[in-house]
Design an enzyme around this catalytic site. Structure first.
Site, short mmCIF file in Angstrom:
data_model
loop_
_atom_site.label_atom_id
_atom_site.label_comp_id
_atom_site.label_asym_id
_atom_site.label_seq_id
_atom_site.Cartn_x
_atom_site.Cartn_y
_atom_site.Cartn_z
N ASP A 1 0.84 -1.19 0.00
CA ASP A 1 0.00 0.00 0.00
C ASP A 1 0.88 1.25 0.00
O ASP A 1 1.66 1.46 0.93
CB ASP A 1 -0.89 -0.04 1.25
CG ASP A 1 -1.71 1.23 1.41
OD1 ASP A 1 -1.88 1.94 0.41
OD2 ASP A 1 -2.17 1.49 2.54
N ASN B 1 -0.38 4.51 -0.32
CA ASN B 1 -1.02 5.76 0.08
C ASN B 1 -1.72 5.70 1.44
O ASN B 1 -2.49 6.60 1.79
CB ASN B 1 -2.00 6.25 -0.99
CG ASN B 1 -3.16 5.26 -1.18
OD1 ASN B 1 -3.19 4.21 -0.54
ND2 ASN B 1 -4.09 5.60 -2.04
N ASP C 1 -4.13 3.89 2.68
CA ASP C 1 -5.57 3.62 2.87
C ASP C 1 -5.83 2.17 3.30
O ASP C 1 -6.97 1.74 3.39
CB ASP C 1 -6.37 3.97 1.61
CG ASP C 1 -6.03 3.06 0.43
OD1 ASP C 1 -5.13 2.19 0.56
OD2 ASP C 1 -6.66 3.21 -0.63
N ASP D 1 -1.87 -1.20 -3.73
CA ASP D 1 -2.21 -0.44 -4.94
C ASP D 1 -1.09 -0.53 -5.97
O ASP D 1 -0.02 -1.12 -5.71
CB ASP D 1 -2.52 1.03 -4.58
CG ASP D 1 -1.44 1.64 -3.68
OD1 ASP D 1 -0.25 1.39 -3.94
OD2 ASP D 1 -1.81 2.35 -2.70
N ASP E 1 -5.12 -10.84 -15.49
CA ASP E 1 -6.18 -11.81 -15.21
C ASP E 1 -7.36 -11.51 -16.14
O ASP E 1 -7.74 -10.35 -16.29
CB ASP E 1 -6.62 -11.68 -13.74
CG ASP E 1 -6.84 -13.02 -13.09
OD1 ASP E 1 -7.67 -13.78 -13.62
OD2 ASP E 1 -6.21 -13.30 -12.06
N ASP F 1 -9.41 -16.87 -15.77
CA ASP F 1 -10.16 -17.34 -14.61
C ASP F 1 -11.21 -18.38 -15.02
O ASP F 1 -11.99 -18.14 -15.95
CB ASP F 1 -10.87 -16.12 -13.99
CG ASP F 1 -11.44 -16.39 -12.63
OD1 ASP F 1 -10.65 -16.58 -11.69
OD2 ASP F 1 -12.68 -16.40 -12.49
N GLU G 1 -7.14 -21.23 -15.92
CA GLU G 1 -7.47 -21.87 -14.64
C GLU G 1 -8.64 -22.83 -14.88
O GLU G 1 -9.67 -22.42 -15.40
CB GLU G 1 -7.87 -20.81 -13.61
CG GLU G 1 -8.06 -21.42 -12.23
CD GLU G 1 -9.07 -20.70 -11.36
OE1 GLU G 1 -8.99 -20.82 -10.14
OE2 GLU G 1 -9.98 -20.02 -11.90
N HIS H 1 -3.82 -17.27 -4.56
CA HIS H 1 -4.70 -16.52 -3.66
C HIS H 1 -5.91 -17.31 -3.20
O HIS H 1 -6.70 -16.81 -2.39
CB HIS H 1 -5.14 -15.23 -4.35
CG HIS H 1 -5.98 -15.52 -5.57
ND1 HIS H 1 -5.45 -16.10 -6.71
CD2 HIS H 1 -7.29 -15.35 -5.82
CE1 HIS H 1 -6.43 -16.26 -7.60
NE2 HIS H 1 -7.55 -15.82 -7.08
N ASP H 2 -6.12 -18.51 -3.73
CA ASP H 2 -7.26 -19.34 -3.32
C ASP H 2 -6.84 -20.51 -2.44
O ASP H 2 -7.68 -21.28 -2.00
CB ASP H 2 -7.95 -19.92 -4.56
CG ASP H 2 -8.58 -18.85 -5.44
OD1 ASP H 2 -9.03 -17.83 -4.90
OD2 ASP H 2 -8.61 -19.06 -6.67
C1 NOJ Z 1 -11.13 -18.35 -9.42
C2 NOJ Z 1 -10.40 -17.26 -8.73
O1 NOJ Z 1 -9.06 -17.62 -8.58
C3 NOJ Z 1 -11.10 -17.01 -7.42
O2 NOJ Z 1 -10.40 -16.18 -6.55
C4 NOJ Z 1 -12.47 -16.46 -7.73
O3 NOJ Z 1 -13.22 -16.37 -6.55
C5 NOJ Z 1 -13.23 -17.36 -8.71
N1 NOJ Z 1 -12.42 -17.87 -9.78
C6 NOJ Z 1 -14.36 -16.60 -9.33
O4 NOJ Z 1 -13.86 -15.62 -10.19
#
Ligand code: NOJ
Length: 560
Positions: A21, A23, A25, A29, A98, A199, A256, A329-330
């Site tokens: 980050d 700035n 907040d 960013d 993405d 995605d 993905e 991130h999942d």
């Molecule tokens: C896969 C993404 O990696 C995930 O973070 C997202 O919630 C779902 N697709 C829906 O876009």
């Protein structure tokens, strides 16, 4: 096998909200990213994959896009983004964006139009159906809990949303929609980006009748998924996208694809079929889940990991190309998941990195992996931010009768917020991520686990990753070599060979905290010439064919 830049690259994923980050907040960013590009260059990164930075109401942290051609205010402006791209290119790195086109946000103007009337020109950009009496059009479930349909009073119909109800699925049967998407993709590519991560791209073709799932309870993934994963027109759509867009640029593409198997992945990635270059498959990420899906916890059996990875390594060899990942991130943090994030955090993180980076394919590093960031445990459900976690908790505990503690335990192990706590840059307040209030709490272990410390310490995970990346640049064997599993039944050791143009690699990794004896099988011909890398000091005279591995030890020998 063709040699290409994207096979020889190492990719780093940035999850913008949690990266840096600039700035104050509390939200990461684009300017914050620019500040850290030298850090990534030093690490040896070739390609940056940027999770969504587009306009979004943030129901799913940017995976719900309301304008594909603009930047989210939280992250900055289009001018900031342009600067980011040129700063990345100035450093000789590339940027992939993405692409989230299975669904948009319900706040996208297409959907705003679409919901107005049945004869609106945008009606068929989405998937609308009348209910079955009082009920939804079918029994499909949303990945984020509850039915996959939302009723809309205005036209007395339901729209399909495989994800949250603020993420309506786009209708790829409609050629007009497809053309709009292709136009948008070209607009980004013409700005000079170097490719896309797509995605859930294998969800875009649905079985047109949208039939009920016959046995909705018996499922590994959500009910109905057999009718929207790898659907009837998926290859046709991707080939069309390739012809209309992808083939016109020298770019990298990775799709993905939950629910993809090797046979299907061969079709997606076979270069003669003109679809994509790589897929993100999930088989290895599902091995610690029971029959009821991700929240049904099950310990990993290393033999399952070997079987799965080996199938992909040999299956795609000479046909397509693997993506290699253990984090994103999942997913929970890998050192907490398949390693030991306490007494062997450093050793096990290095071991897991070795295991992954010596495989055939393109490796992906998720932000914070290179410093061995760990899972998070918030005491209160209210401190979690992820829609998947919150909806699941509501369904199971608030509205259902499952035990709070048991559900929290599953969140601690599998929740997506494990990967989404801010990057720990240094040991100052909030790990140096922000001077404000972070949108999600920083992991309190930032005092000891942070990038500043890691860069300073030559024995850190960070420097080990640098070395792994450098080795890949030095040895075609690591990129292109053929894979062969050894010791398939061993419960603690994962060992494999790679071979390429007369050279060989022996990779031996110990996935346990025990001391275990390694013995090279007699039918494997190999003579070691040098130790390429290892996470413990190795006595030079030690025999490469028979030795004892220390807890989470990893060794890589090169030879013939
Ligand atoms: C896969 C993404 O990696 C995930 O973070 C997202 O919630 C779902 N697709 C829906 O876009």
């Amino acid at each position: 096998m063709d040699k290409t830049w994207w096979k020889e690259s190492v990719v780093y994923q940035i999850y913008p909200r949690s990266f840096n980050d600039s700035n104050g907040d509390g939200i990461g960013d684009i300017k914050g990213m620019i500040e850290k590009l030298d850090y990534l260059k030093e690490l040896g990164i070739d390609v940056i994959w940027l999770s969504p930075v587009y306009k979004s109401p943030n129901d799913d942290n940017g995976y719900d896009i309301s304008d594909y051609q603009d930047i989210m205010d939280d992250f900055g402006t289009m001018a900031d983004w342009e600067e980011l791209l040129s700063e990345i290119h100035n450093r000789g790195m590339k940027l992939i964006m993405d692409l989230v086109v299975n669904h948009s946000s319900d706040e996208h103007e297409w959907f705003q139009e679409s919901r107005k009337s049945k004869d609106n020109p945008y009606r068929d950009y989405y998937i609308w159906r009348p209910g079955k009496g009082e009920k939804e059009p079918n029994n499909w479930e949303s990945t984020f809990s509850g039915p996959a349909w939302e009723y809309d009073e205005q036209t007395n119909e339901y729209y399909l949303h495989i994800f949250s109800k603020k993420q309506p699925d786009l209708n790829w049967e409609n050629p007009k929609l497809r053309n709009e998407i292709y136009k948008m993709m070209k607009w980004w590519l013409d700005k000079g980006i170097d490719g896309f991560r797509m995605d859930v791209i294998n969800f875009i073709s649905k079985v047109p009748a949208l039939p009920d799932a016959p046995n909705p309870e018996a499922k590994r993934y959500v009910s109905g998924s057999q009718y929207f994963m790898n659907g009837p027109r998926i290859h046709e759509f991707l080939q069309e996208m390739h012809k209309e867009v992808l083939s016109l640029y020298d770019i990298m593409t990775v799709g993905e694809m939950p629910g993809v198997d090797v046979e299907e992945a061969k079709k997606y990635t076979d270069q003669n079929r003109d679809e994509l270059q790589m897929v993100f498959q999930f088989e290895h990420m599902d091995l610690d889940s029971g029959p009821n899906g991700k929240w049904d916890l099950k310990p990993l059996d290393l033999r399952d990991l070997k079987e799965s990875i080996s199938k992909w390594q040999t299956g795609l060899h000479g046909v397509g190309w693997n993506s290699l990942y253990l984090n994103n991130h999942d997913q929970p943090r890998i050192v907490s998941r398949f390693g030991n994030d306490k007494e062997y955090r450093v050793e096990s993180a290095k071991m897991l990195g070795t295991f992954l980076h010596m495989l055939q394919g393109t490796p992906y590093i998720y932000q914070g992996e290179e410093i061995g960031m760990t899972n998070i445990k918030f005491d209160s459900i209210n401190d979690y931010q992820d829609i998947e976690i919150l909806n699941m908790y509501k369904e199971k505990v608030t509205e259902g009768n499952e035990d709070h503690d048991k559900v929290m335990e599953s969140i601690y192990v599998k929740g997506r917020d494990n990967a989404r706590t801010p990057i720990q840059w240094d040991d100052t307040e909030n790990g140096g991520f922000t001077t404000g209030d972070p949108w999600i709490q920083v992991n309190p272990n930032y005092k000891t686990i942070n990038a500043k410390q890691a860069v300073k310490d030559e024995h850190s995970i960070y420097h080990y990753y640098r070395k792994l990346i450098k080795l890949r640049k030095q040895h075609d064997l690591i990129v292109y070599g053929e894979y062969q599993l050894i010791l398939p039944d061993h419960e603690q050791i994962y060992a494999y060979m790679r071979s390429y143009e007369g050279e060989k690699l022996l990779v031996v990794t110990n996935f346990s905290e025990q001391y275990v004896a390694f013995q090279l099988p007699e039918d494997v011909t190999f003579k070691a010439e040098e130790v390429l890398i290892g996470n413990y000091d190795i006595d030079g005279i030690e025999d490469f064919s028979s030795f004892t591995l220390k807890p989470y030890e990893a060794r890589v020998y090169k030879g013939i």
